[in-house]
Enzyme design. Structure first.
Site, PDB file in Angstrom:
ATOM      1  N   LYS A  29      15.707-105.114 -10.392  1.00  0.00           N
ATOM      2  CA  LYS A  29      15.621-105.299  -8.941  1.00  0.00           C
ATOM      3  C   LYS A  29      16.517-106.467  -8.493  1.00  0.00           C
ATOM      4  O   LYS A  29      16.951-107.291  -9.318  1.00  0.00           O
ATOM      5  CB  LYS A  29      14.157-105.508  -8.551  1.00  0.00           C
ATOM      6  CG  LYS A  29      13.284-104.247  -8.783  1.00  0.00           C
ATOM      7  CD  LYS A  29      11.832-104.495  -8.397  1.00  0.00           C
ATOM      8  CE  LYS A  29      10.987-103.234  -8.508  1.00  0.00           C
ATOM      9  NZ  LYS A  29       9.562-103.489  -8.149  1.00  0.00           N
ATOM     10  N   TYR A  69      10.498 -94.764  -2.910  1.00  0.00           N
ATOM     11  CA  TYR A  69       9.140 -95.300  -2.756  1.00  0.00           C
ATOM     12  C   TYR A  69       8.320 -94.519  -1.728  1.00  0.00           C
ATOM     13  O   TYR A  69       7.390 -95.069  -1.145  1.00  0.00           O
ATOM     14  CB  TYR A  69       9.214 -96.782  -2.360  1.00  0.00           C
ATOM     15  CG  TYR A  69       9.541 -97.716  -3.517  1.00  0.00           C
ATOM     16  CD1 TYR A  69       8.713 -97.779  -4.642  1.00  0.00           C
ATOM     17  CD2 TYR A  69      10.656 -98.549  -3.476  1.00  0.00           C
ATOM     18  CE1 TYR A  69       9.006 -98.639  -5.700  1.00  0.00           C
ATOM     19  CE2 TYR A  69      10.946 -99.416  -4.535  1.00  0.00           C
ATOM     20  CZ  TYR A  69      10.112 -99.453  -5.635  1.00  0.00           C
ATOM     21  OH  TYR A  69      10.388-100.312  -6.687  1.00  0.00           O
ATOM     22  N   ASN A 132       8.990-108.771  -8.467  1.00  0.00           N
ATOM     23  CA  ASN A 132       8.564-108.507  -9.855  1.00  0.00           C
ATOM     24  C   ASN A 132       9.658-107.931 -10.761  1.00  0.00           C
ATOM     25  O   ASN A 132       9.381-107.277 -11.758  1.00  0.00           O
ATOM     26  CB  ASN A 132       7.262-107.689  -9.881  1.00  0.00           C
ATOM     27  CG  ASN A 132       7.415-106.316  -9.285  1.00  0.00           C
ATOM     28  OD1 ASN A 132       8.508-105.935  -8.861  1.00  0.00           O
ATOM     29  ND2 ASN A 132       6.338-105.548  -9.252  1.00  0.00           N
ATOM     30  N   HIS A 135      11.708-102.195 -12.196  1.00  0.00           N
ATOM     31  CA  HIS A 135      10.961-100.961 -11.932  1.00  0.00           C
ATOM     32  C   HIS A 135      10.995-100.069 -13.158  1.00  0.00           C
ATOM     33  O   HIS A 135      12.005-100.024 -13.867  1.00  0.00           O
ATOM     34  CB  HIS A 135      11.597-100.191 -10.757  1.00  0.00           C
ATOM     35  CG  HIS A 135      11.120 -98.764 -10.666  1.00  0.00           C
ATOM     36  ND1 HIS A 135       9.927 -98.433 -10.063  1.00  0.00           N
ATOM     37  CD2 HIS A 135      11.636 -97.598 -11.147  1.00  0.00           C
ATOM     38  CE1 HIS A 135       9.743 -97.105 -10.164  1.00  0.00           C
ATOM     39  NE2 HIS A 135      10.766 -96.587 -10.817  1.00  0.00           N
ATOM     40  N   GLU A 146      13.356 -89.458 -10.526  1.00  0.00           N
ATOM     41  CA  GLU A 146      14.054 -90.686 -10.133  1.00  0.00           C
ATOM     42  C   GLU A 146      15.471 -90.744 -10.715  1.00  0.00           C
ATOM     43  O   GLU A 146      16.396 -91.201 -10.042  1.00  0.00           O
ATOM     44  CB  GLU A 146      13.219 -91.907 -10.560  1.00  0.00           C
ATOM     45  CG  GLU A 146      11.930 -92.000  -9.747  1.00  0.00           C
ATOM     46  CD  GLU A 146      10.929 -93.031 -10.263  1.00  0.00           C
ATOM     47  OE1 GLU A 146      11.253 -93.768 -11.214  1.00  0.00           O
ATOM     48  OE2 GLU A 146       9.811 -93.088  -9.704  1.00  0.00           O
TER      49      GLU A 146
HETATM   50  P1  ADP Z   1       4.806-100.571 -10.193  1.00  0.00           P
HETATM   51  O1  ADP Z   1       6.201-101.006  -9.780  1.00  0.00           O
HETATM   52  O2  ADP Z   1       4.204-101.531 -11.186  1.00  0.00           O
HETATM   53  O3  ADP Z   1       4.746 -99.128 -10.626  1.00  0.00           O
HETATM   54  P2  ADP Z   1       3.591 -99.781  -7.623  1.00  0.00           P
HETATM   55  O4  ADP Z   1       4.129 -98.407  -7.819  1.00  0.00           O
HETATM   56  O5  ADP Z   1       2.156 -99.952  -7.268  1.00  0.00           O
HETATM   57  O6  ADP Z   1       3.862-100.721  -8.891  1.00  0.00           O
HETATM   58  O7  ADP Z   1       4.415-100.516  -6.458  1.00  0.00           O
HETATM   59  C1  ADP Z   1       5.812-100.382  -6.401  1.00  0.00           C
HETATM   60  C2  ADP Z   1       6.418-101.707  -6.045  1.00  0.00           C
HETATM   61  O8  ADP Z   1       6.004-102.079  -4.729  1.00  0.00           O
HETATM   62  C3  ADP Z   1       5.982-102.876  -6.918  1.00  0.00           C
HETATM   63  O9  ADP Z   1       6.690-102.972  -8.135  1.00  0.00           O
HETATM   64  C4  ADP Z   1       6.271-104.051  -6.010  1.00  0.00           C
HETATM   65  O10 ADP Z   1       7.678-104.352  -5.987  1.00  0.00           O
HETATM   66  C5  ADP Z   1       5.895-103.477  -4.648  1.00  0.00           C
HETATM   67  N1  ADP Z   1       4.498-103.820  -4.308  1.00  0.00           N
HETATM   68  C6  ADP Z   1       3.366-103.231  -4.752  1.00  0.00           C
HETATM   69  N2  ADP Z   1       2.278-103.806  -4.239  1.00  0.00           N
HETATM   70  C7  ADP Z   1       2.719-104.801  -3.440  1.00  0.00           C
HETATM   71  C8  ADP Z   1       2.100-105.782  -2.601  1.00  0.00           C
HETATM   72  N3  ADP Z   1       0.773-105.861  -2.497  1.00  0.00           N
HETATM   73  N4  ADP Z   1       2.895-106.656  -1.936  1.00  0.00           N
HETATM   74  C9  ADP Z   1       4.236-106.596  -2.008  1.00  0.00           C
HETATM   75  N5  ADP Z   1       4.887-105.696  -2.771  1.00  0.00           N
HETATM   76  C10 ADP Z   1       4.155-104.807  -3.470  1.00  0.00           C
END
Ligand code: ADP
Length: 169
Positions: A29, A69, A132, A135, A146
């Site tokens: 990211k 997303y 974070n 992805h 994807e």
């Molecule tokens: P992952 O990436 O671990 O599969 P998710 O699919 O739940 O997690 O969410 C996709 C992405 O959306 C996350 O990696 C993060 O970048 C963002 N995200 C998820 N929850 C939050 C939140 N509460 N606040 C801000 N960003 C979020």
């Protein structure tokens, strides 16, 4: 005719194909690109022994981020998430291997980096869900979806790593 067990011993690539080779979409990211973590993140998957089949530095258009997303569209953080993903270049990767989807999720760690175990990418390199660093696809179906979304056909490479017989018996 079915192959004998002995034949399998000498055809590791064939055995692997019978054990369901999966593909997953991994993306470094924008925060990790800005922080100089591209090499560190790629090397986690490379050292583990998965096969890289696609790699590019890319500025993601808003529409693509929204499509990627789309399941999170109803979430309150969705607009911020789209701003984040389109805020700078990302590194798009396709990785292949038996069990690669679930294993990559383990290597990445929990969505919230403060909850992610030490040793995982997020556990070692990040402190907030909104930053974070990486992805990874959450299912083999989404892996395929994807990769098709982020790569054009000619951008993927099929090759046999020299180390293949040293990774899987
Ligand atoms: P992952 O990436 O671990 O599969 P998710 O699919 O739940 O997690 O969410 C996709 C992405 O959306 C996350 O990696 C993060 O970048 C963002 N995200 C998820 N929850 C939050 C939140 N509460 N606040 C801000 N960003 C979020």
């Amino acid at each position: 005719k079915t192959l004998s067990h002995k034949t399998h011993i000498f055809l590791p690539h064939l055995v692997a194909s019978m054990e369901q080779v999966e593909e997953t979409y991994i993306m470094v990211k924008p925060d990790a690109v800005q922080r100089g973590l591209v090499g560190e993140i790629i090397s986690r998957f490379e050292k583990k022994g998965f096969k890289l089949t696609g790699l590019k530095l890319f500025e993601c258009p808003k529409e693509l981020a929204e499509e990627h997303y789309k399941d999170l569209k109803s979430k309150s953080f969705f607009p911020k998430l789209i701003d984040y993903i389109t805020s700078g270049p990302v590194v798009c990767m396709a990785w292949e291997g038996v069990g690669v989807v679930a294993s990559a999720r383990k290597l990445i760690g929990s969505t919230d980096p403060l909850q992610a175990d030490p040793g995982t990418i997020r556990g070692d390199l990040a402190v907030q869900t909104g930053r974070n660093v990486v992805h990874g696809s959450d299912s083999p179906e989404n892996g395929k979806r994807e990769i098709a979304l982020w790569f054009k056909e000619g951008e993927l490479c099929q090759w046999t790593p020299a180390q293949a017989p040293w990774l899987r018996e």
